[in-house]
Write an enzyme that holds these catalytic residues in place. Sequence first.
Site, PDB file in Angstrom:
ATOM      1  N   ALA A 288       5.076  -7.371  -0.362  1.00  0.00           N
ATOM      2  CA  ALA A 288       6.173  -8.266   0.023  1.00  0.00           C
ATOM      3  C   ALA A 288       5.693  -9.349   0.979  1.00  0.00           C
ATOM      4  O   ALA A 288       6.051 -10.522   0.843  1.00  0.00           O
ATOM      5  CB  ALA A 288       7.304  -7.455   0.663  1.00  0.00           C
ATOM      6  N   THR A 289       4.844  -8.966   1.930  1.00  0.00           N
ATOM      7  CA  THR A 289       4.291  -9.947   2.866  1.00  0.00           C
ATOM      8  C   THR A 289       3.411 -10.944   2.130  1.00  0.00           C
ATOM      9  O   THR A 289       3.473 -12.157   2.378  1.00  0.00           O
ATOM     10  CB  THR A 289       3.493  -9.244   3.965  1.00  0.00           C
ATOM     11  OG1 THR A 289       4.348  -8.368   4.693  1.00  0.00           O
ATOM     12  CG2 THR A 289       2.875 -10.255   4.920  1.00  0.00           C
ATOM     13  N   GLY A 290       2.579 -10.445   1.215  1.00  0.00           N
ATOM     14  CA  GLY A 290       1.707 -11.327   0.441  1.00  0.00           C
ATOM     15  C   GLY A 290       2.485 -12.349  -0.365  1.00  0.00           C
ATOM     16  O   GLY A 290       2.125 -13.537  -0.416  1.00  0.00           O
TER      17      GLY A 290
ATOM     18  N   ASN B 195      -2.009  -0.793  10.839  1.00  0.00           N
ATOM     19  CA  ASN B 195      -2.617   0.532  10.662  1.00  0.00           C
ATOM     20  C   ASN B 195      -4.033   0.644  11.217  1.00  0.00           C
ATOM     21  O   ASN B 195      -4.491   1.745  11.501  1.00  0.00           O
ATOM     22  CB  ASN B 195      -2.581   0.951   9.190  1.00  0.00           C
ATOM     23  CG  ASN B 195      -3.121  -0.101   8.249  1.00  0.00           C
ATOM     24  OD1 ASN B 195      -3.051  -1.291   8.517  1.00  0.00           O
ATOM     25  ND2 ASN B 195      -3.646   0.324   7.125  1.00  0.00           N
TER      26      ASN B 195
ATOM     27  N   GLU C  91     -13.386  -8.630  -0.027  1.00  0.00           N
ATOM     28  CA  GLU C  91     -13.793  -8.547   1.363  1.00  0.00           C
ATOM     29  C   GLU C  91     -14.978  -7.607   1.515  1.00  0.00           C
ATOM     30  O   GLU C  91     -15.434  -6.986   0.562  1.00  0.00           O
ATOM     31  CB  GLU C  91     -12.609  -8.069   2.223  1.00  0.00           C
ATOM     32  CG  GLU C  91     -11.419  -9.026   2.191  1.00  0.00           C
ATOM     33  CD  GLU C  91     -10.298  -8.624   3.114  1.00  0.00           C
ATOM     34  OE1 GLU C  91     -10.098  -7.410   3.319  1.00  0.00           O
ATOM     35  OE2 GLU C  91      -9.614  -9.517   3.647  1.00  0.00           O
TER      36      GLU C  91
ATOM     37  N   GLY D  15      -1.724  -6.725   4.418  1.00  0.00           N
ATOM     38  CA  GLY D  15      -0.348  -6.282   4.572  1.00  0.00           C
ATOM     39  C   GLY D  15       0.244  -5.780   3.281  1.00  0.00           C
ATOM     40  O   GLY D  15      -0.470  -5.417   2.338  1.00  0.00           O
ATOM     41  N   SER D  16       1.550  -5.788   3.213  1.00  0.00           N
ATOM     42  CA  SER D  16       2.270  -5.289   2.048  1.00  0.00           C
ATOM     43  C   SER D  16       2.342  -6.353   0.962  1.00  0.00           C
ATOM     44  O   SER D  16       2.105  -7.547   1.210  1.00  0.00           O
ATOM     45  CB  SER D  16       3.679  -4.877   2.448  1.00  0.00           C
ATOM     46  OG  SER D  16       4.440  -6.014   2.825  1.00  0.00           O
TER      47      SER D  16
END
Length: 499
Positions: A246-248, A169, A478, A243-244
């Site tokens: 699910a990715t994490g 994005n 971050e 990311g998402s």
Amino acid sequence: MNLMAQGKTRASSEEWRHVLPTNLGLFYGGEWHSPAAGRTLPVLNPANGDVLAHVALADREHVDRAVAAANSAFPAWAALSPLKRSEYVRGIAKRVREAGDELAMLDALDSGNPLKGMLLDIQMGSTIMEYFAGLSTEIKGSTIPMPGGVLNYVLREPLGVVARLVAFNHPLLFAIAKIAAPLIAGNTVVLKPSEHTPLSALRLAELVQDLLPPGVLNILNGDRAAGEALATHPGVASIAVVGSIATGRAVMRAGAETLKRVTLELGGKNALIGYPDADPAKVAAGCVKGMNFDWTAGQSCGSTSRVLVHESIYSEVIEAVSDLVGKIRLGQPTAIETEMGCLSSQAQFEKVTGYIEGAKRDGVQLVAGGGRGRGDLERGYFVEPTVFADVAPDHRIAREEIFGPVLSILKWSDEAALFEAVNSVPYGLTASVWTNDLSTAHRAAARIQAGYIWINGSSSHFLGAPFGGYKQSGLGREESIEELHEFTQLKNVNVTLSP
């Protein structure tokens, strides 16, 4: 080319070809490499489906080589003075700024985000790099008081090789912003951009390949298999993901075998709360800004996609939001006047439109949008900015991250039930509270389970303010010195001095 000054309206095929990177391979060890067996991936323009380029895909062997190059470069890079590493990172930021217009156009072509927003990304990313460069001498240890004749001190040292996996994005913003802290802390980096939006990361490699020592920054195009290879690689000390959820989860599972340091900036189903004393017009403006319609078509983890408005101002807010959303100009991403572009891929398009159609079937009140682009936008993944009202707290569009331009508005009257609804989702990234009462504002901020909260504001980020989530929205912080510390480890030294 100064796109803003020229009033650039769109990029023809002849115009955009000259902003494409010359090298479409794999960059590691300071050199470009071809993929094994010619493995490539087409990169599509989401605004019309045209193929922009075919980029190389990294396999496990290339991951091994890139990690080896990064490990080889690590000792010398870590041994540099903090100010010298700062000089290198400032040099990257300078080159990005100089090539800002072409990089912004490249991201607009590749991601579907509007050119105006991508120009902002260039400025933001460069500023973040300069911010971390300025913190290079703040990687400090400490001393601990000891009895006579003993000195105890604590050092902060780099981890080694850091793998950074970034999302589609904000392609270049993430590419440059997310390498800054690891590099300044003395780590070397392997960056994997999203397979949907790799072009600006490749152009970044071209811009800095003669600036950095070989192996300090390595960039690998790759799909899920490349990400898994980095997450399981014993030569990678830390892996950081944007990311998402699910990715994490997948990355944490993959990294468990080698007990990697993991930092995650994941999804959100973020709440915006309007109290009865708030100005309905300001709440509505906060809703629209918070959704990032005009930046990423709502494809932002921090978007306040779930709005809970007190019943006393509910109707006024609905009317004002509908009016504001109706004025957003949907258009070609490469047109400077476009206010909202398209979704980044067919998968995103199908996911978002699926949520919209499902809400319609369930009888949820559609206030604005709900359709796709018309005319010259029909070939692309364009979805109108969409608003649903009278959404039940347990409906899918009020609980699941859509990651698109869909705003759900709920009505509340009881504050206890409000906070129960706000905190009932597994996410906890951002929240926005609108009220003129200071006590109410602080009470709400204390009760909301989220890591980044605005009072009478939304969407804005502030360098130095730690950004990150509660619950399943992530691990670590971050955009602050905390991010710098994420890429260091502590070493304690205890010295018994001679009498």
